[in-house]
Scaffold this active site. Structure first.
Site, mmCIF file in Angstrom:
data_model
loop_
_atom_site.group_PDB
_atom_site.id
_atom_site.type_symbol
_atom_site.label_atom_id
_atom_site.label_comp_id
_atom_site.label_asym_id
_atom_site.label_seq_id
_atom_site.Cartn_x
_atom_site.Cartn_y
_atom_site.Cartn_z
ATOM 1 N N PRO A 100 0.801 -1.134 0.004
ATOM 2 C CA PRO A 100 -0.059 0.105 -0.033
ATOM 3 C C PRO A 100 0.860 1.355 0.108
ATOM 4 C CG PRO A 100 -0.468 -1.438 1.776
ATOM 5 C CD PRO A 100 0.555 -2.156 1.261
ATOM 6 N N GLU A 127 0.863 -8.383 7.688
ATOM 7 C CA GLU A 127 1.165 -6.929 8.159
ATOM 8 C C GLU A 127 2.247 -6.176 7.221
ATOM 9 O OE1 GLU A 127 -0.943 -5.356 10.182
ATOM 10 O OE2 GLU A 127 -1.743 -7.192 10.121
ATOM 11 N N ARG A 165 -3.634 -5.934 -21.651
ATOM 12 C CA ARG A 165 -4.358 -5.172 -22.687
ATOM 13 C C ARG A 165 -3.638 -4.092 -23.593
ATOM 14 N NH1 ARG A 165 -6.813 -0.659 -21.689
ATOM 15 N NH2 ARG A 165 -8.973 -1.449 -22.743
ATOM 16 N N ASP A 180 -8.098 4.201 -28.627
ATOM 17 C CA ASP A 180 -7.090 5.283 -29.075
ATOM 18 C C ASP A 180 -7.998 6.661 -28.931
ATOM 19 O OD1 ASP A 180 -5.654 3.449 -31.739
ATOM 20 O OD2 ASP A 180 -5.202 3.709 -29.516
HETATM 21 N N1 ADE Z 1 -1.617 -5.013 -0.255
HETATM 22 C C1 ADE Z 1 -2.459 -4.375 0.494
HETATM 23 N N2 ADE Z 1 -2.979 -3.308 0.048
HETATM 24 C C2 ADE Z 1 -2.439 -2.965 -1.105
HETATM 25 C C3 ADE Z 1 -2.436 -2.173 -1.777
HETATM 26 N N3 ADE Z 1 -3.589 -0.942 -1.719
HETATM 27 N N4 ADE Z 1 -1.746 -1.637 -3.045
HETATM 28 C C4 ADE Z 1 -1.013 -2.826 -3.485
HETATM 29 N N5 ADE Z 1 -0.766 -3.810 -2.677
HETATM 30 C C5 ADE Z 1 -1.343 -3.846 -1.383
#
Ligand code: ADE
Length: 248
Positions: A100, A127, A165, A180
């Site tokens: 995250p 975590e 894609r 496009d």
């Molecule tokens: N793992 C947990 N949450 C995530 C997120 N928002 N983006 C990427 N990996 C993650």
């Protein structure tokens, strides 16, 4: 392009890889996705990939050993602590860890990644990661947004589909033509205009007459105005959420 995915839930990827655009890319030979079960690189009876953090605190962390072993066995990469220069395998593979706190995935980043020959994606759970995993390899940290999921698998799927894609020849002619014409993707300055298909009337809701008029000049003009309107509406709702720009 080849994409290696390191995960403790490879099964999550099976339906994803066997449907839609990703399946099409694989079938056409444009994309190969290899899944590696990190638990296969553990040595204890319980096949554990996680452990408690030193210093206490909630949650569990990904242990270094299974990740180091898997990266070496599958990719031949060596940690920077053991090699003066990155191994050849490391420099040929773009290493991405989903977390995250990473750089936010965007269309320009997907376009850049689509030009690579080989990506490796590490999907965390728990975590987070033992810091040595992050320090020992030249990872690019990528997030799909400012929220926390339980693992990197869904973010990895978003990345794989976004890249698939963009591989030349994967989208059919009609779909690429549509893409496009969307040169203003949603994150760019302008938003897209509304789209309609048949039927012209549905439950009392009509397609705007202008789109049925056949007058391409006026249709273009209508689309441009609607794009501007959608963009202004978004700007206004952002101001409501975030307040006006300082110093403006
Ligand atoms: N793992 C947990 N949450 C995530 C997120 N928002 N983006 C990427 N990996 C993650």
């Amino acid at each position: 392009m080849r994409i290696d995915v390191f995960t403790i839930f490879p099964e999550l990827f099976h339906p994803f890889l066997t449907m839609g655009i990703v399946e099409r890319a694989r079938f056409a030979g444009a994309l190969e996705v290899r899944l590696t079960q990190l638990r296969a690189f553990t040595e204890d009876r319980h096949r554990s990939v996680d452990d408690r953090p030193y210093g206490g605190g909630p949650g569990m962390l990904f242990k270094p050993e299974p990740v180091f072993r898997a990266l070496h066995a599958v990719l031949g990469v060596t940690p920077s602590t053991e090699a003066a220069a990155p191994s050849e395998a490391t420099s040929k593979t773009r290493l991405i860890v989903l977390c995250p706190s990473g750089e936010q995935l965007s269309q320009p980043l997907l376009e850049e990644l689509a030009g690579e020959e080989h990506l490796a994606l590490l999907c965390g759970r728990y975590e987070g990661y033992d810091q040595r995993i992050l320090d020992a390899f030249p990872w690019q940290r990528v997030s799909i947004g400012d929220y926390v999921l339980s693992g990197g698998e869904i973010p990895a799927m978003a990345l794989v589909e976004g890249v698939a894609r963009l591989i030349p020849g994967v989208l059919g002619h009609d779909e690429s033509a549509v893409r496009d014409s969307f040169s203003e993707w949603p994150g760019a300055s302008g938003l897209d205009h509304p789209h309609y298909t048949r039927p012209p009337q549905y439950r009392g809701m009509a397609v705007p007459d202008i789109l049925l008029s056949g007058d391409h000049g006026r249709i273009e003009e209508w689309r441009r105005k609607e794009s501007e309107r959608a963009t202004r509406r978004r700007e206004a709702s952002r101001e409501v959420c975030e307040g006006p720009e300082q110093g403006a």
